[in-house]
Scaffold this motif. Structure first.
Motif, PDB file in Angstrom:
ATOM      1  N   THR A 394       0.639  -1.206   0.020  1.00  0.00           N
ATOM      2  CA  THR A 394       0.149  -0.008   0.038  1.00  0.00           C
ATOM      3  C   THR A 394       0.922   1.345   0.051  1.00  0.00           C
ATOM      4  OG1 THR A 394      -1.795   1.057   1.041  1.00  0.00           O
ATOM      5  CG2 THR A 394      -0.207   0.240   2.520  1.00  0.00           C
ATOM      6  N   GLY A 395       0.203   2.371  -0.184  1.00  0.00           N
ATOM      7  CA  GLY A 395       0.858   3.828  -0.074  1.00  0.00           C
ATOM      8  C   GLY A 395       1.749   4.093  -1.218  1.00  0.00           C
ATOM      9  N   ILE A 396       1.497   3.376  -2.375  1.00  0.00           N
ATOM     10  CA  ILE A 396       2.156   3.537  -3.728  1.00  0.00           C
ATOM     11  C   ILE A 396       2.031   4.777  -4.080  1.00  0.00           C
ATOM     12  CG2 ILE A 396       2.853   2.708  -5.946  1.00  0.00           C
ATOM     13  CD1 ILE A 396       1.310   0.041  -4.836  1.00  0.00           C
ATOM     14  N   ASN A 397       3.082   5.588  -4.489  1.00  0.00           N
ATOM     15  CA  ASN A 397       2.934   7.002  -4.993  1.00  0.00           C
ATOM     16  C   ASN A 397       4.014   7.529  -5.727  1.00  0.00           C
ATOM     17  OD1 ASN A 397       4.639   8.957  -3.293  1.00  0.00           O
ATOM     18  ND2 ASN A 397       3.775   7.754  -2.026  1.00  0.00           N
ATOM     19  N   GLY A 404       4.960   6.627   2.321  1.00  0.00           N
ATOM     20  CA  GLY A 404       4.554   5.589   1.666  1.00  0.00           C
ATOM     21  C   GLY A 404       5.594   4.947   0.899  1.00  0.00           C
ATOM     22  N   THR A 405       4.991   4.198  -0.316  1.00  0.00           N
ATOM     23  CA  THR A 405       6.021   3.334  -1.060  1.00  0.00           C
ATOM     24  C   THR A 405       6.268   3.991  -2.424  1.00  0.00           C
ATOM     25  OG1 THR A 405       4.898   1.241  -0.168  1.00  0.00           O
ATOM     26  CG2 THR A 405       5.990   1.058  -2.121  1.00  0.00           C
ATOM     27  N   ALA A 406       7.523   4.400  -2.514  1.00  0.00           N
ATOM     28  CA  ALA A 406       7.967   4.901  -3.709  1.00  0.00           C
ATOM     29  C   ALA A 406       7.631   4.153  -4.898  1.00  0.00           C
ATOM     30  CB  ALA A 406       9.510   5.577  -3.819  1.00  0.00           C
ATOM     31  N   LYS A 416       9.720  -4.748  -6.861  1.00  0.00           N
ATOM     32  CA  LYS A 416       8.600  -5.675  -6.715  1.00  0.00           C
ATOM     33  C   LYS A 416       8.111  -6.349  -8.100  1.00  0.00           C
ATOM     34  CE  LYS A 416       8.254  -5.322  -2.144  1.00  0.00           C
ATOM     35  NZ  LYS A 416       8.415  -6.452  -1.480  1.00  0.00           N
ATOM     36  N   LEU A 417       8.084  -5.533  -9.222  1.00  0.00           N
ATOM     37  CA  LEU A 417       7.961  -6.053 -10.417  1.00  0.00           C
ATOM     38  C   LEU A 417       8.681  -7.260 -11.097  1.00  0.00           C
ATOM     39  CD1 LEU A 417       6.022  -2.929 -12.260  1.00  0.00           C
ATOM     40  CD2 LEU A 417       4.870  -5.079 -10.920  1.00  0.00           C
ATOM     41  N   ASP A 418      10.082  -6.729 -10.928  1.00  0.00           N
ATOM     42  CA  ASP A 418      10.989  -7.639 -11.341  1.00  0.00           C
ATOM     43  C   ASP A 418      11.239  -8.931 -10.657  1.00  0.00           C
ATOM     44  OD1 ASP A 418      12.053  -5.902 -13.448  1.00  0.00           O
ATOM     45  OD2 ASP A 418      13.948  -5.430 -12.277  1.00  0.00           O
ATOM     46  N   ARG A 419      10.817  -8.821  -9.302  1.00  0.00           N
ATOM     47  CA  ARG A 419      10.825 -10.267  -8.366  1.00  0.00           C
ATOM     48  C   ARG A 419       9.555 -11.129  -8.703  1.00  0.00           C
ATOM     49  NH1 ARG A 419      13.591 -10.658  -2.843  1.00  0.00           N
ATOM     50  NH2 ARG A 419      15.614  -9.650  -3.433  1.00  0.00           N
ATOM     51  N   CYS A 420       8.615 -10.336  -9.098  1.00  0.00           N
ATOM     52  CA  CYS A 420       7.047 -10.857  -9.467  1.00  0.00           C
ATOM     53  C   CYS A 420       7.443 -11.621 -10.690  1.00  0.00           C
ATOM     54  CB  CYS A 420       6.135  -9.751  -9.769  1.00  0.00           C
ATOM     55  SG  CYS A 420       4.764 -10.650 -10.360  1.00  0.00           S
ATOM     56  N   VAL A 421       7.882 -11.121 -11.984  1.00  0.00           N
ATOM     57  CA  VAL A 421       7.882 -11.600 -13.092  1.00  0.00           C
ATOM     58  C   VAL A 421       9.131 -12.749 -13.229  1.00  0.00           C
ATOM     59  CG1 VAL A 421       9.616 -10.117 -14.318  1.00  0.00           C
ATOM     60  CG2 VAL A 421       8.092 -11.140 -15.461  1.00  0.00           C
ATOM     61  N   ASN A 422      10.180 -12.667 -12.302  1.00  0.00           N
ATOM     62  CA  ASN A 422      11.229 -13.464 -12.426  1.00  0.00           C
ATOM     63  C   ASN A 422      10.993 -14.509 -11.563  1.00  0.00           C
ATOM     64  OD1 ASN A 422      13.465 -12.368 -14.224  1.00  0.00           O
ATOM     65  ND2 ASN A 422      13.453 -10.820 -13.134  1.00  0.00           N
ATOM     66  N   THR A 443      -1.642   8.285   0.245  1.00  0.00           N
ATOM     67  CA  THR A 443      -2.545   7.755  -0.402  1.00  0.00           C
ATOM     68  C   THR A 443      -2.942   8.173  -1.660  1.00  0.00           C
ATOM     69  OG1 THR A 443      -4.224   9.287   0.964  1.00  0.00           O
ATOM     70  CG2 THR A 443      -3.301   7.053   2.003  1.00  0.00           C
ATOM     71  N   GLU A 444      -2.227   9.103  -2.248  1.00  0.00           N
ATOM     72  CA  GLU A 444      -2.630   9.391  -3.580  1.00  0.00           C
ATOM     73  C   GLU A 444      -1.456   9.128  -4.671  1.00  0.00           C
ATOM     74  OE1 GLU A 444      -4.968  13.693  -2.429  1.00  0.00           O
ATOM     75  OE2 GLU A 444      -2.653  13.644  -3.213  1.00  0.00           O
ATOM     76  N   ILE A 445      -1.836   8.914  -5.896  1.00  0.00           N
ATOM     77  CA  ILE A 445      -1.114   8.747  -7.007  1.00  0.00           C
ATOM     78  C   ILE A 445      -1.557   9.458  -8.081  1.00  0.00           C
ATOM     79  CG2 ILE A 445      -2.107   6.476  -7.745  1.00  0.00           C
ATOM     80  CD1 ILE A 445       0.553   5.438  -8.683  1.00  0.00           C
ATOM     81  N   GLY A 446      -0.383  10.262  -8.786  1.00  0.00           N
ATOM     82  CA  GLY A 446      -0.723  10.858 -10.008  1.00  0.00           C
ATOM     83  C   GLY A 446      -1.206  10.142 -11.063  1.00  0.00           C
ATOM     84  N   THR A 447      -2.028  10.669 -12.290  1.00  0.00           N
ATOM     85  CA  THR A 447      -2.149   9.944 -13.184  1.00  0.00           C
ATOM     86  C   THR A 447      -0.717   9.574 -14.144  1.00  0.00           C
ATOM     87  OG1 THR A 447      -2.587  11.947 -14.573  1.00  0.00           O
ATOM     88  CG2 THR A 447      -4.380  10.931 -13.621  1.00  0.00           C
ATOM     89  N   ALA A 448       0.161  10.353 -14.046  1.00  0.00           N
ATOM     90  CA  ALA A 448       1.357  10.093 -14.588  1.00  0.00           C
ATOM     91  C   ALA A 448       2.070   9.053 -14.003  1.00  0.00           C
ATOM     92  CB  ALA A 448       2.447  11.318 -14.600  1.00  0.00           C
ATOM     93  N   GLY A 449       1.945   8.714 -12.587  1.00  0.00           N
ATOM     94  CA  GLY A 449       2.492   7.727 -11.716  1.00  0.00           C
ATOM     95  C   GLY A 449       1.797   6.563 -12.075  1.00  0.00           C
ATOM     96  N   LEU A 450       0.524   6.581 -12.429  1.00  0.00           N
ATOM     97  CA  LEU A 450      -0.237   5.627 -12.602  1.00  0.00           C
ATOM     98  C   LEU A 450      -0.014   4.657 -13.650  1.00  0.00           C
ATOM     99  CD1 LEU A 450      -2.657   3.475 -11.402  1.00  0.00           C
ATOM    100  CD2 LEU A 450      -4.239   5.137 -12.633  1.00  0.00           C
TER     101      LEU A 450
END
Length: 475
Positions: A394-397, A404-406, A416-422, A443-450
């Motif tokens: 959680t807290g991804i922004n 939060g989570t950068a 996390k995505l590299d570990r997921c796919v590998n 608790t917010e993420i920008g449209t660019a970040g999304l």
């Protein structure tokens, strides 16, 4: 204690409707009628909910290798942090006739249950399943599992639980807990073992040594019991590149207005965990928007709470009866409005015991098929170890200096995505509000970040599924 089912009265276009097919808005009225008593009551809750879970939770995965700590198991309990141990303890167990019991000495040093020199094992396509109990977590610091060779001169380690004094903990006092350890969760390596820049372990075979380690906080002893160490098929059996579920909490209108267009462009569905009482008010989703997302973009509409006040307080602040009532109203509201999801997320991730001592996750199980937390010390798996404590990041922004989570922790090398796919796992992401421009809180993420996040998932060719779809793979 009496429980009630309900006859709902609502309207569609001014036409009154009654019964289970009613469509409810926020102001839908209820008329009570009696419900029958049920066996196996939880905390005094003695009747069947009108909309109980359908039973689509996964069946138990059969182990390909299993140590259940019965007679002549050959494991030893030791370590500088051990005060006493009984490796054939018959006082508390959930399989067979015994388990291993160990008490630490309150020094903060390692206590362990270990075996070395076993026949070499191949863990390709496997994950580790642990079943254990901590009698009282007051002085618990952390739990670590070691897998290696050469009497653990070479090892991979998983720090799979660090105990919090303030947040909800996956491991709670006096409960038998199941944990899955995946290759994507490896914390460190030593000796001849290593982890690559994208999170791949240098080997997955030839292991002869295992150690289950417990550390107290140096404030007093901890008694723990180990029931099973097992190998089961991992997530890669179904999803070779792992899988991602993108979830949103709190029913913000920006999920429809900003997140949906971005995710539609990638063909990705999401799961929204909704506060029923907020729907159709202020800056929150409307029922028509929820239906549009579900019916035309394949999104899932799950539950987060019925009442706003319950979401604010969280379920552990309520009595068991109050919590059960909110769960019931929430599930009935979802079903009556045409939302088929049987999945739930705890407000603030809190599933500890109610004010009168009933575990909230047990109450959730009366109404929903899974319940998601915001614990992320390890990543979730197929099938989940404990469906009513699903783990999520959680807290991804994409902000700066807001905590939060950068975003880079997901999209960067060895993220996390590299570990997921590998290595394969079920990476559940928890988002809240989407904003144009720079986010101001975690608790917010920008449209660019999304957009960056969705592109990173697409570039790795990781499948995206709703929580409902994920669970459907293990009927």
């Amino acid at each position: 204690m009496s429980r009630r089912s309900a006859l709902f009265m609502g309207s569609v276009g001014g036409v009154a409707m009654a019964g289970g097919g009613a469509w409810l808005g926020r102001a839908g009225a209820t008329q009570a009628m009696a419900a029958p008593a049920a066996e196996g009551a939880i905390g005094g809750l003695t009747t069947v909910p009108p909309y109980a879970p359908s039973g689509r939770r996964p069946k138990n995965r059969r182990a390909t290798w299993s140590q259940q700590f019965q007679a002549s198991h050959g494991w030893s309990a030791a370590g500088a942090g051990t005060a006493s141990a009984e490796v054939n303890d018959k006082s508390d167990f959930v399989r067979g006739t015994q388990s291993v019991r160990v008490t630490t000495n309150g020094t903060g040093k390692q206590s362990y249950v270990r075996k070395s020199g076993m026949p070499a094992m191949n863990l390709s396509g496997k994950m580790i399943r642990l079943v254990f109990r901590v009698d009282d977590v007051t002085n618990l610091s952390k739990l670590v599992f070691y897998l290696g060779s050469g009497s653990l001169a070479n090892f991979f380690s998983w720090t799979f639980h660090a105990h919090s004094k303030t947040s909800a903990n996956y491991v709670q006092s006096g409960e038998w807990v199941t944990v899955h350890l995946q290759w994507a969760d490896v914390t460190s390596a030593a000796g001849t073992y290593s982890i690559s820049a994208v999170g791949k372990p240098s080997m997955k075979t030839g292991f002869t040594d295992m150690s289950f380690a417990v550390y107290d906080n140096a404030g007093g002893p901890v008694t723990y019991r180990l029931q099973a160490v097992e190998l089961i098929p991992d997530t890669a059996e179904v999803f070779p590149k792992g899988v991602v579920s993108i979830t949103f909490d709190d029913s913000h209108k920006s999920i429809h207005d900003l997140a949906r267009p971005v995710m539609d462009s990638f063909g990705f569905p999401g799961t929204v965990y909704n506060i029923a009482d907020a729907i159709g008010t202020g800056s929150f989703l409307t029922i028509d928007q929820m239906r549009s997302m579900q019916n035309f973009s394949g999104w899932e509409m799950g539950g987060h709470s019925y009442a706003n006040a319950v979401h604010t307080a969280s379920y552990p602040k309520l009595s068991a009866e109050q919590a059960d009532e909110d769960f019931r109203k929430l599930r009935e509201w979802l079903v009556s409005n045409g939302f088929t999801s049987e999945h739930f997320a705890y407000p603030h991730g809190a599933f500890q015991k109610t004010s009168d001592g009933v575990p909230v996750d047990l109450i959730a199980s009366r109404h929903f098929t899974t319940a998601r937390s915001i614990i992320s010390e390890t990543i979730e798996s197929f099938a989940p170890a404990m469906p009513y404590r699903l783990k999520a990041l959680t807290g991804i922004n994409d902000g700066a200096g807001i905590g939060g989570t950068a975003l880079s922790q997901l999209t960067g090398a060895n993220g996390k995505l590299d570990r997921c796919v590998n290595n394969g796992d079920w990476l559940i992401l928890c988002l809240h509000k989407v904003v144009d421009g720079a986010p101001k809180t975690s608790t917010e993420i920008g449209t660019a970040g999304l957009t960056t996040l969705m592109q990173a998932i697409a570039d790795r060719d990781i499948p995206v599924v709703t929580v409902e779809e994920a669970m459907a793979y293990y009927k």
